[in-house]
Design a protein around this motif. Structure first.
Motif, short mmCIF file in Angstrom:
data_model
loop_
_atom_site.label_atom_id
_atom_site.label_comp_id
_atom_site.label_asym_id
_atom_site.label_seq_id
_atom_site.Cartn_x
_atom_site.Cartn_y
_atom_site.Cartn_z
N PRO A 144 -16.42 19.95 -78.28
CA PRO A 144 -17.25 19.92 -79.49
C PRO A 144 -18.13 21.15 -79.68
CG PRO A 144 -18.21 18.52 -77.79
CD PRO A 144 -16.96 19.09 -77.20
N ASN A 145 -17.74 22.26 -79.10
CA ASN A 145 -18.47 23.53 -79.29
C ASN A 145 -19.81 23.57 -78.56
OD1 ASN A 145 -16.60 24.92 -80.71
ND2 ASN A 145 -17.43 24.44 -82.73
N SER A 146 -20.00 22.69 -77.58
CA SER A 146 -21.26 22.72 -76.82
C SER A 146 -20.96 22.43 -75.35
CB SER A 146 -22.23 21.67 -77.36
OG SER A 146 -21.60 20.40 -77.40
N THR A 332 -18.88 33.31 -81.42
CA THR A 332 -19.63 33.31 -82.68
C THR A 332 -19.46 31.97 -83.39
OG1 THR A 332 -19.10 35.63 -82.80
CG2 THR A 332 -20.12 34.66 -84.75
N ARG A 333 -18.23 31.49 -83.43
CA ARG A 333 -18.00 30.20 -84.10
C ARG A 333 -18.77 29.07 -83.40
NH1 ARG A 333 -18.45 26.07 -85.40
NH2 ARG A 333 -17.03 24.52 -86.25
N LYS A 334 -18.76 29.11 -82.08
CA LYS A 334 -19.45 28.04 -81.33
C LYS A 334 -20.96 28.07 -81.56
CE LYS A 334 -16.01 27.84 -77.73
NZ LYS A 334 -15.54 26.69 -77.03
N GLY A 381 -16.34 24.45 -90.87
CA GLY A 381 -15.92 23.34 -90.02
C GLY A 381 -14.42 23.19 -89.90
N HIS A 382 -14.07 21.97 -89.52
CA HIS A 382 -12.73 21.68 -89.04
C HIS A 382 -11.85 21.28 -90.23
CE1 HIS A 382 -15.32 21.78 -85.61
NE2 HIS A 382 -15.91 20.65 -85.95
N ALA A 383 -11.52 22.30 -91.04
CA ALA A 383 -10.85 22.03 -92.32
C ALA A 383 -9.51 21.34 -92.13
CB ALA A 383 -10.68 23.34 -93.08
N LEU A 388 -15.90 18.80 -92.71
CA LEU A 388 -16.76 19.96 -92.93
C LEU A 388 -18.19 19.70 -92.50
CD1 LEU A 388 -15.84 21.66 -96.32
CD2 LEU A 388 -15.04 22.19 -94.02
N HIS A 389 -18.80 20.72 -91.89
CA HIS A 389 -20.23 20.66 -91.61
C HIS A 389 -20.96 21.21 -92.82
CE1 HIS A 389 -19.41 19.28 -87.72
NE2 HIS A 389 -18.80 20.36 -87.33
N VAL A 390 -21.49 20.29 -93.60
CA VAL A 390 -22.25 20.69 -94.79
C VAL A 390 -23.71 20.80 -94.36
CG1 VAL A 390 -22.96 20.02 -97.10
CG2 VAL A 390 -20.63 19.50 -96.30
N GLY A 423 -17.32 12.58 -89.04
CA GLY A 423 -16.06 12.90 -88.35
C GLY A 423 -16.23 13.00 -86.86
N GLU A 424 -17.48 13.32 -86.42
CA GLU A 424 -17.62 13.58 -84.98
C GLU A 424 -19.05 13.50 -84.46
OE1 GLU A 424 -15.97 17.52 -84.53
OE2 GLU A 424 -17.64 18.45 -85.57
N HIS A 425 -20.04 13.52 -85.31
CA HIS A 425 -21.42 13.51 -84.80
C HIS A 425 -22.01 12.10 -84.70
CE1 HIS A 425 -22.09 17.94 -86.26
NE2 HIS A 425 -21.21 17.83 -85.27
N GLY A 426 -21.34 11.13 -85.27
CA GLY A 426 -21.83 9.76 -85.20
C GLY A 426 -22.82 9.45 -86.31
#
Ligand code: LAC
Ligand code: ZN
Length: 478
Positions: A144-146, A332-334, A381-383, A388-390, A423-426
């Protein structure tokens, strides 16, 4: 404006009883009063919760059991916490109570080479899991990029995903079985240790993504897959966001399976540039794609997908030939979420998902909301997954009602497009008021009854997922 939900508060005498019992049973593994770091009041959502009356730094399963027993007996709320990198406040105490930290439980990590599985303790860092299995030729895809911060128990609690979910799925797809500690301290093993199995209800799937509301996780058995031989990363630049969205749709329609299809809008392209990524002049949107498999397969897919992106309007296609270039792109993306935080004093980052054919409509809606509500917006985000992370960014409290309006409208639009709120953060604390927007009342009620079965007194991580009874669906009902 976000405020903590109305939840049951323990009495002062229950709290002091819990404190003294914990100290007696666990000694130096309990912190109270000034010893408690402010970090335990928050997580990466930035929400500030209630100050804990005690923090248990669990080192063993017995510590977990003791803390859960004392919480149940004294009826003091208890909140499990792993890496504390969650985005929706899952580890933030909504009620005064105990924080049960499992970060110190980071052994064992046992690889079963014959079975292609791994048993990890709840506090195992994701980056450590990745390095271990990859050094043995295995692969655990969720990221999850962390990975340097998050732990497996938190990943399981939130069903963490990330860019590679496009090809490989989320954490839930890799949990074969796990130890769960229930309120009161009872330990159960749910699931299986074998690759296959359908015995009984799928309790593992229920527990994965339960956001710390049903039980506290111990050792987790993860499924591994063979590590792909090669990876190829490609960056496609578009002068129009609509072209990038169209390219995503075409890649999916043509049944290609890159492991990631990441979208970055104009503002996040600037962040990539600021961090040293060379991007073609006039770029308004980027797609960061990654392929894996044999070298020949990666090259074939990259060529065909590159051509397809050009046909959809890409103005530049670059392949990261060197491992160093690839690493820089992903670093950079992470860091994107933390980098965009610098654009304003406050930000909220949503993780809505829409059908992929509706990506462009969602991106347009985000721009429209920025205009209507006069707030800074961006998305990335994960298109490939339509996820998407808005982000909404603001500086003053005066802007808050406008931010609230934009978030509410975004959720309404997402649902109208046939999408989902997370989608993924709950759901956590942040999205709990909106649950009824997506799910029917009988479905929410069924889930409340499941929660009651696991936690009849409602003291395990209260205030999460479900709208607060005092303030049901403040923004939600439609
Ligand atoms: C990401 C996290 C924020 O995709 O989900 O970077
Ligand atoms: Zn993400």
């Amino acid at each position: 404006m976000f405020s903590l939900p109305d939840v049951i508060e323990p009495s002062v005498s229950a709290c002091s009883k819990a404190q003294s019992q914990l100290m007696r049973a666990l000694g130096s593994r309990v912190q109270i009063g000034a010893e408690i770091s402010d970090d335990y009041q928050t997580d990466d959502s930035g929400i500030i919760g209630k100050r804990p009356i005690a923090v248990v730094l669990a080192e063993t399963e017995q510590d977990l059991q003791t803390a859960l027993r004392i919480a149940a007996e004294t009826e003091v709320p208890i909140v499990p916490r792993a890496g504390g990198s969650g985005r929706t406040g899952g580890a933030v105490p909504a009620a005064t109570g105990i924080v049960l930290a499992t970060l110190g439980m980071n052994r064992p990590i046992e690889l079963d080479r014959g079975e292609g599985s791994l048993v990890v303790a709840p506090g195992a860092r994701l980056s450590e899991i990745h390095s271990l299995v990859e050094s043995e030729g295995w692969f655990y895809p969720p990221d999850p990029n962390s990975a340097e911060l998050c732990c497996i128990a938190g990943n399981v609690a939130e069903n963490a995903a990330g860019p590679r979910a496009f090809k490989y799925g989320s954490t839930r797809d890799y949990v074969l079985g796990l130890d769960v500690f229930l309120m009161g301290g009872q330990k159960l093993f749910a699931g299986r240790r074998t690759r296959k199995g359908v015995t009984g209800y799928d309790i593992v799937s229920l527990l994965v993504g339960s956001e710390g509301t049903l039980g506290v996780f111990g050792n987790v058995t993860l499924k591994l897959i063979p590590k792909p031989a090669s990876i190829l990363t490609m960056l496609c630049s578009f002068s129009q966001m609509s072209d990038a969205a169209r390219a995503v749709e075409r890649v999916v329609l043509a049944r290609f399976s890159p492991r990631c299809i990441e979208f970055l809008d104009e503002k996040t392209v600037s962040v990539m540039r600021e961090h040293g990524t060379s991007v073609a002049e006039g770029t308004q949107a980027l797609l960061l794609l990654e392929f894996d498999g044999s070298e020949a397969e990666c090259e074939r897919q990259a060529e065909e997908v590159g051509n397809l992106c050009v046909a959809a309007g890409a103005v530049d296609v670059r392949v990261a030939l060197l491992a160093e270039q690839r690493k820089m792109l992903w670093n950079t993306r992470k860091q994107m979420s933390h980098a965009v935080r610098k654009r304003a004093l406050h930000k909220i980052s949503e993780d809505v998902v829409v059908p992929r054919r509706s990506l462009l409509e969602l991106i347009d809606e985000v721009r429209r909301l920025g205009d209507i509500y006069q707030i800074d917006t961006l998305c990335y985000g994960h298109a490939g997954d339509g996820n998407l992370h808005v982000n909404f960014l603001w500086n003053t409290d005066e802007e808050l009602p406008r931010v609230d309006g934009a978030v509410r409208d975004l959720f309404h639009k997402t649902i109208a497009l046939g999408g989902t709120l997370s989608g993924e953060h709950g759901i956590g604390l942040l999205k709990a008021p909106f649950l009824g927007l997506e799910q029917s009342a009988p479905l929410v009620d069924l889930q409340r009854r499941i929660k009651d079965t696991f936690d009849p007194k409602g003291i395990l991580n209260p205030g999460k997922i479900f709208p607060s009874p005092g303030r049901p669906n403040t923004h939600g009902s439609c």
